[in-house]
Enzyme design. Structure first.
Site, PDB file in Angstrom:
ATOM      1  N   ASP A 296       0.858  -1.184   0.000  1.00  0.00           N
ATOM      2  CA  ASP A 296       0.000   0.000   0.000  1.00  0.00           C
ATOM      3  C   ASP A 296       0.893   1.232   0.000  1.00  0.00           C
ATOM      4  O   ASP A 296       0.992   1.959   0.992  1.00  0.00           O
ATOM      5  CB  ASP A 296      -0.908  -0.019   1.232  1.00  0.00           C
TER       6      ASP A 296
ATOM      7  N   GLU B 229      -6.199   4.885  -9.264  1.00  0.00           N
ATOM      8  CA  GLU B 229      -7.477   5.395  -8.766  1.00  0.00           C
ATOM      9  C   GLU B 229      -8.100   6.463  -9.656  1.00  0.00           C
ATOM     10  O   GLU B 229      -7.406   7.359 -10.165  1.00  0.00           O
ATOM     11  CB  GLU B 229      -7.283   5.969  -7.349  1.00  0.00           C
TER      12      GLU B 229
ATOM     13  N   LYS C  94      -9.330   1.735  -9.782  1.00  0.00           N
ATOM     14  CA  LYS C  94      -9.759   1.869  -8.386  1.00  0.00           C
ATOM     15  C   LYS C  94     -10.880   2.912  -8.295  1.00  0.00           C
ATOM     16  O   LYS C  94     -10.707   4.054  -8.711  1.00  0.00           O
ATOM     17  CB  LYS C  94      -8.554   2.274  -7.534  1.00  0.00           C
TER      18      LYS C  94
ATOM     19  N   THR D 161     -12.951   0.570  -3.707  1.00  0.00           N
ATOM     20  CA  THR D 161     -12.318   0.953  -2.449  1.00  0.00           C
ATOM     21  C   THR D 161     -13.265   1.794  -1.584  1.00  0.00           C
ATOM     22  O   THR D 161     -14.415   2.000  -1.936  1.00  0.00           O
ATOM     23  CB  THR D 161     -11.015   1.719  -2.761  1.00  0.00           C
TER      24      THR D 161
ATOM     25  N   PHE E 149     -12.079  -1.616   4.242  1.00  0.00           N
ATOM     26  CA  PHE E 149     -11.161  -0.936   5.151  1.00  0.00           C
ATOM     27  C   PHE E 149     -11.330  -1.461   6.575  1.00  0.00           C
ATOM     28  O   PHE E 149     -12.443  -1.666   7.036  1.00  0.00           O
ATOM     29  CB  PHE E 149     -11.405   0.572   5.111  1.00  0.00           C
TER      30      PHE E 149
END
Length: 317
Positions: A17, A95, A131, A155, A177
């Site tokens: 990450d 993303e 993403k 996400t 998450f």
């Protein structure tokens, strides 16, 4: 004795990450993922500044309009993604601008533009995950992209409703998450015991993982946003886990035995009726934590996107 990181890699695909090339080289993850916050952090380092300048020069060659800086930000994410692909053998997530989170068609257009940039760079776009935030509109965009053979990583996922909608839409991968769920409970219900398996973020990912396996959904579950290695240890065996360099280092420093907590051993059951938009929105409305954290996450990514664009504008002179 193998380290906990080595042990984890035998049961879970480890994803970095980070956009830090040095950290990726050190920990040898399978995949890598970035977001606007990580790109902003990378651009504040002299090491990555030349990529920003390259992105600006490219964008200026494409347009002389006010959209050049936003285009440069997209190009920067692709340039960093290309470099990450040279370091990891697997997939890289790129993303979509969080400011498009409530616009299905704009999200779709942005995703196709990013894929085109990768293809123009001579990169195998099948290694790219687009993403997208787990709004209803984002999930619908992901559904369309998946139908075109473009895989997605959905996400900012905090609830079972989001996860189920993604699975039913045929999304390739979700990033539920963990740490941000824990943050919310510590702030709003501070008297709770959130250690070990009682961590609400851990419990959420376990419930999603078990549901997907029980109903034979192919969507990959990739736990994200960890606050400590206990959360990672409790999710050992999850399909994938995306982990920051700090926690990768902590795992690499421990040689304690690591127990596999999740496994695909459930018998398959018939699926329930598909979640419709009204039910999805109602379930999100009833989940204050998920609603709060989704809105907060989109806002923060949007803020960091704007900061990134401001930094690129300064570099452009």
């Amino acid at each position: 004795m193998p380290t906990q990181l080595d042990q984890l890699k035998t049961m879970t695909t480890v994803v970095a990450d980070t956009g830090d090339f040095n950290a990726i080289e050190r920990y040898q993850p399978q995949d890598a993922t970035t977001n606007p916050s990580l790109l902003l952090k990378a651009m504040q380092s002299d090491t990555f500044r030349p990529l920003g300048i390259d992105a600006i020069n490219w964008a200026k060659s494409q347009t002389n309009t006010q959209h050049a800086i936003a285009l440069a930000a997209d190009k920067l994410s692709v340039l960093i993604g290309c470099k990450l692909m040279g370091q990891v053998p697997g997939l890289v997530s790129t993303e979509v601008d969080a400011r498009l989170s409530f616009d299905t068609m704009a999200t779709l257009e942005k995703a196709l533009s990013l894929i085109a940039m990768y293809e123009d760079a001579g990169v195998d776009s099948s290694r790219v995950l687009i993403k997208i935030a787990a709004t209803w509109e984002g999930i619908q965009a992901a559904h369309i992209l998946e139908s075109k053979g473009i895989h997605c990583n959905v996400t900012l996922l905090f609830s079972f409703a989001q996860a189920r909608a993604c699975a039913e839409a045929g999304v390739y991968l979700i990033s539920p998450f963990v740490g941000r769920i824990l943050d919310w409970y510590k702030a709003n219900e501070p008297e709770g015991d959130y250690t070990g398996a009682n961590d609400p973020g851990v419990m959420s990912v376990k419930a999603i993982y078990n549901y997907f396996k029980k109903h034979d959904f192919s969507t990959i579950v990739m736990g994200a946003s960890f606050r400590n290695i206990s959360e990672i240890q409790e999710l050992a065996g999850c399909d994938r886990l995306t982990i920051s360099p700090v926690l990768l280092e902590e795992l690499a420093q421990s040689e304690a035995p690591l127990e596999q907590k999740l496994s695909d051993s459930a018998s398959v059951s018939a699926r329930e009726p598909v979640l419709d938009e009204q039910t999805f929105r109602w379930q999100m409305n009833q989940n204050k934590m998920a609603s709060d954290k989704l809105a907060e996450g989109i806002r923060q990514f949007a803020i960091d996107q704007e900061k990134l664009e401001s930094l690129l504008k300064k570099l452009s002179g």
